[in-house]
Scaffold this motif. Structure first.
Motif, PDB file in Angstrom:
ATOM      1  N   LEU A 258       0.834  -1.203   0.000  1.00  0.00           N
ATOM      2  CA  LEU A 258       0.000   0.000   0.000  1.00  0.00           C
ATOM      3  C   LEU A 258       0.866   1.249   0.000  1.00  0.00           C
ATOM      4  O   LEU A 258       1.979   1.256   0.522  1.00  0.00           O
ATOM      5  CB  LEU A 258      -0.918   0.009   1.228  1.00  0.00           C
ATOM      6  CG  LEU A 258      -2.043  -1.033   1.264  1.00  0.00           C
ATOM      7  CD1 LEU A 258      -2.826  -0.909   2.542  1.00  0.00           C
ATOM      8  CD2 LEU A 258      -2.965  -0.895   0.070  1.00  0.00           C
TER       9      LEU A 258
ATOM     10  N   ARG B  28     -18.645  -8.183  -3.137  1.00  0.00           N
ATOM     11  CA  ARG B  28     -17.468  -8.286  -2.272  1.00  0.00           C
ATOM     12  C   ARG B  28     -17.807  -8.360  -0.786  1.00  0.00           C
ATOM     13  O   ARG B  28     -17.297  -9.243  -0.087  1.00  0.00           O
ATOM     14  CB  ARG B  28     -16.525  -7.112  -2.546  1.00  0.00           C
ATOM     15  CG  ARG B  28     -15.750  -7.238  -3.835  1.00  0.00           C
ATOM     16  CD  ARG B  28     -14.870  -6.036  -4.059  1.00  0.00           C
ATOM     17  NE  ARG B  28     -14.015  -6.207  -5.227  1.00  0.00           N
ATOM     18  CZ  ARG B  28     -13.129  -5.319  -5.636  1.00  0.00           C
ATOM     19  NH1 ARG B  28     -12.980  -4.176  -4.963  1.00  0.00           N
ATOM     20  NH2 ARG B  28     -12.388  -5.552  -6.691  1.00  0.00           N
TER      21      ARG B  28
ATOM     22  N   LEU C  18      -6.946  -9.196   5.041  1.00  0.00           N
ATOM     23  CA  LEU C  18      -6.137  -9.075   3.829  1.00  0.00           C
ATOM     24  C   LEU C  18      -6.976  -8.635   2.639  1.00  0.00           C
ATOM     25  O   LEU C  18      -6.556  -7.774   1.858  1.00  0.00           O
ATOM     26  CB  LEU C  18      -5.454 -10.411   3.535  1.00  0.00           C
ATOM     27  CG  LEU C  18      -4.598 -10.468   2.268  1.00  0.00           C
ATOM     28  CD1 LEU C  18      -3.424  -9.513   2.370  1.00  0.00           C
ATOM     29  CD2 LEU C  18      -4.124 -11.889   1.994  1.00  0.00           C
ATOM     30  N   LEU C  19      -8.159  -9.194   2.492  1.00  0.00           N
ATOM     31  CA  LEU C  19      -9.025  -8.788   1.385  1.00  0.00           C
ATOM     32  C   LEU C  19      -9.471  -7.338   1.537  1.00  0.00           C
ATOM     33  O   LEU C  19      -9.575  -6.607   0.545  1.00  0.00           O
ATOM     34  CB  LEU C  19     -10.244  -9.723   1.309  1.00  0.00           C
ATOM     35  CG  LEU C  19      -9.945 -11.144   0.830  1.00  0.00           C
ATOM     36  CD1 LEU C  19     -11.199 -11.995   0.881  1.00  0.00           C
ATOM     37  CD2 LEU C  19      -9.378 -11.127  -0.580  1.00  0.00           C
TER      38      LEU C  19
ATOM     39  N   SER D 166      -7.677  -5.027   2.881  1.00  0.00           N
ATOM     40  CA  SER D 166      -6.519  -4.217   2.491  1.00  0.00           C
ATOM     41  C   SER D 166      -6.350  -4.193   0.973  1.00  0.00           C
ATOM     42  O   SER D 166      -5.922  -3.184   0.399  1.00  0.00           O
ATOM     43  CB  SER D 166      -5.255  -4.765   3.151  1.00  0.00           C
ATOM     44  OG  SER D 166      -4.894  -6.023   2.611  1.00  0.00           O
ATOM     45  N   LEU D 167      -6.692  -5.290   0.297  1.00  0.00           N
ATOM     46  CA  LEU D 167      -6.630  -5.295  -1.166  1.00  0.00           C
ATOM     47  C   LEU D 167      -7.678  -4.369  -1.767  1.00  0.00           C
ATOM     48  O   LEU D 167      -7.416  -3.677  -2.762  1.00  0.00           O
ATOM     49  CB  LEU D 167      -6.808  -6.718  -1.688  1.00  0.00           C
ATOM     50  CG  LEU D 167      -5.695  -7.710  -1.346  1.00  0.00           C
ATOM     51  CD1 LEU D 167      -6.015  -9.087  -1.888  1.00  0.00           C
ATOM     52  CD2 LEU D 167      -4.359  -7.227  -1.893  1.00  0.00           C
ATOM     53  N   TYR D 168      -8.868  -4.344  -1.183  1.00  0.00           N
ATOM     54  CA  TYR D 168      -9.892  -3.417  -1.655  1.00  0.00           C
ATOM     55  C   TYR D 168      -9.441  -1.978  -1.418  1.00  0.00           C
ATOM     56  O   TYR D 168      -9.700  -1.080  -2.234  1.00  0.00           O
ATOM     57  CB  TYR D 168     -11.225  -3.657  -0.937  1.00  0.00           C
ATOM     58  CG  TYR D 168     -11.788  -5.047  -1.145  1.00  0.00           C
ATOM     59  CD1 TYR D 168     -11.420  -5.816  -2.236  1.00  0.00           C
ATOM     60  CD2 TYR D 168     -12.684  -5.610  -0.234  1.00  0.00           C
ATOM     61  CE1 TYR D 168     -11.929  -7.097  -2.434  1.00  0.00           C
ATOM     62  CE2 TYR D 168     -13.197  -6.867  -0.419  1.00  0.00           C
ATOM     63  CZ  TYR D 168     -12.806  -7.609  -1.514  1.00  0.00           C
ATOM     64  OH  TYR D 168     -13.317  -8.864  -1.700  1.00  0.00           O
TER      65      TYR D 168
ATOM     66  N   GLN E 183      -6.344  -1.003  -1.356  1.00  0.00           N
ATOM     67  CA  GLN E 183      -5.234  -0.726  -2.270  1.00  0.00           C
ATOM     68  C   GLN E 183      -5.747  -0.224  -3.619  1.00  0.00           C
ATOM     69  O   GLN E 183      -5.092   0.595  -4.271  1.00  0.00           O
ATOM     70  CB  GLN E 183      -4.402  -1.989  -2.453  1.00  0.00           C
ATOM     71  CG  GLN E 183      -3.205  -1.835  -3.371  1.00  0.00           C
ATOM     72  CD  GLN E 183      -2.446  -3.131  -3.525  1.00  0.00           C
ATOM     73  OE1 GLN E 183      -2.766  -4.116  -2.878  1.00  0.00           O
ATOM     74  NE2 GLN E 183      -1.455  -3.136  -4.408  1.00  0.00           N
ATOM     75  N   GLU E 184      -6.904  -0.683  -4.052  1.00  0.00           N
ATOM     76  CA  GLU E 184      -7.454  -0.247  -5.329  1.00  0.00           C
ATOM     77  C   GLU E 184      -7.989   1.185  -5.276  1.00  0.00           C
ATOM     78  O   GLU E 184      -8.214   1.784  -6.337  1.00  0.00           O
ATOM     79  CB  GLU E 184      -8.591  -1.186  -5.753  1.00  0.00           C
ATOM     80  CG  GLU E 184      -8.155  -2.611  -6.030  1.00  0.00           C
ATOM     81  CD  GLU E 184      -9.323  -3.483  -6.421  1.00  0.00           C
ATOM     82  OE1 GLU E 184     -10.473  -2.971  -6.421  1.00  0.00           O
ATOM     83  OE2 GLU E 184      -9.102  -4.662  -6.737  1.00  0.00           O
TER      84      GLU E 184
END
Length: 227
Positions: free
Chosen positions: A62, A153, A217-218, A220-222, A224-225
């Motif tokens: 990130l 999601r 983790l998911l 944090s991925l959302y 990150q986008e």
């Protein structure tokens, strides 16, 4: 009267008062508060090391804008791990087996990532709905598909956590019941079932930690986008 296997997932009450709030507040009582001393004890040192390693691993991809979520996501990780682990003890209730609780955690956090993306970089956030180089006839179809996947999601976050913990608890209860019933009839089979129960319990400990990590983790991925 025989009880249903799903009775263990019912929210406990005492004198008509729901005890979910007590179960949710219990994890915060178990962890020691940081002290102002120069040297901490072993438990505080281990706790601080774990949090530092987790936040470094989670926020490595990130940018600086997403680092503001470090305290929130680290606290959520500890909270979910503790709830999942406490639910493996006998005569306890696991709040994370309730879909309503998991959706109550997933929807606001997912919505916060979407709102941040729409506010800070609306062009890039909307660009995720249409991949670059898409043929013109497929544009309406892909926009619909990407929009549906965006709104699915939070549902996937909540259902994944609920389904994994519920399935594990049901398997443990089924095998434990079989072991107790088979002791006077087939002792060898009962011992084998007890060994399987022990291995399954170890697996559930790993699942309890992994599912909490995957949930955060998911998120944090959302994030990150959208940062």
């Amino acid at each position: 009267m025989a009880l249903s296997f799903f009775d263990q997932f019912m929210s406990p009450t005492y004198l008509g008062i729901p005890l979910v709030a007590l179960a949710l507040s219990l994890p915060w009582v178990l962890y020691p508060a940081p002290s102002s001393r120069w040297l901490n004890n072993r438990l505080l040192t281990l706790q601080g090391w774990f949090l530092n390693r987790f936040t470094q691993q989670l926020f490595l991809p990130l940018n600086v804008g997403g680092h503001k979520w470090a305290v929130l996501l680290a606290s959520l990780m500890i909270f979910l791990i503790t709830l999942n682990m406490l639910g493996l003890l006998p005569y306890t209730f696991t709040p994370t087996t309730q879909l309503s609780l998991n959706m109550g955690l997933a929807v606001p956090l997912w919505l916060a990532t979407v709102v941040i993306g729409m506010r800070n970089q609306p062009t890039a956030a909307l660009g995720h709905l249409l991949p670059e180089g898409t043929p013109t006839p497929l544009i309406p179809v892909l926009i619909i598909i990407e929009t549906i996947s965006l709104f699915i999601r939070p549902l996937a976050l909540g259902v994944r956590l609920t389904a994994n913990l519920t399935a594990g608890h049901l398997l443990i209860q089924l095998i434990a019941t079989a072991a107790f019933v088979l002791i006077p009839i087939m002792p060898a089979v009962a011992i084998s079932a007890a060994v399987v129960l022990f291995l399954l319990t170890l697996l559930e400990v790993a699942v309890a930690m992994i599912q909490a990590y995957v949930f955060v983790l998911l998120l944090s991925l959302y994030l990150q986008e959208n940062v």
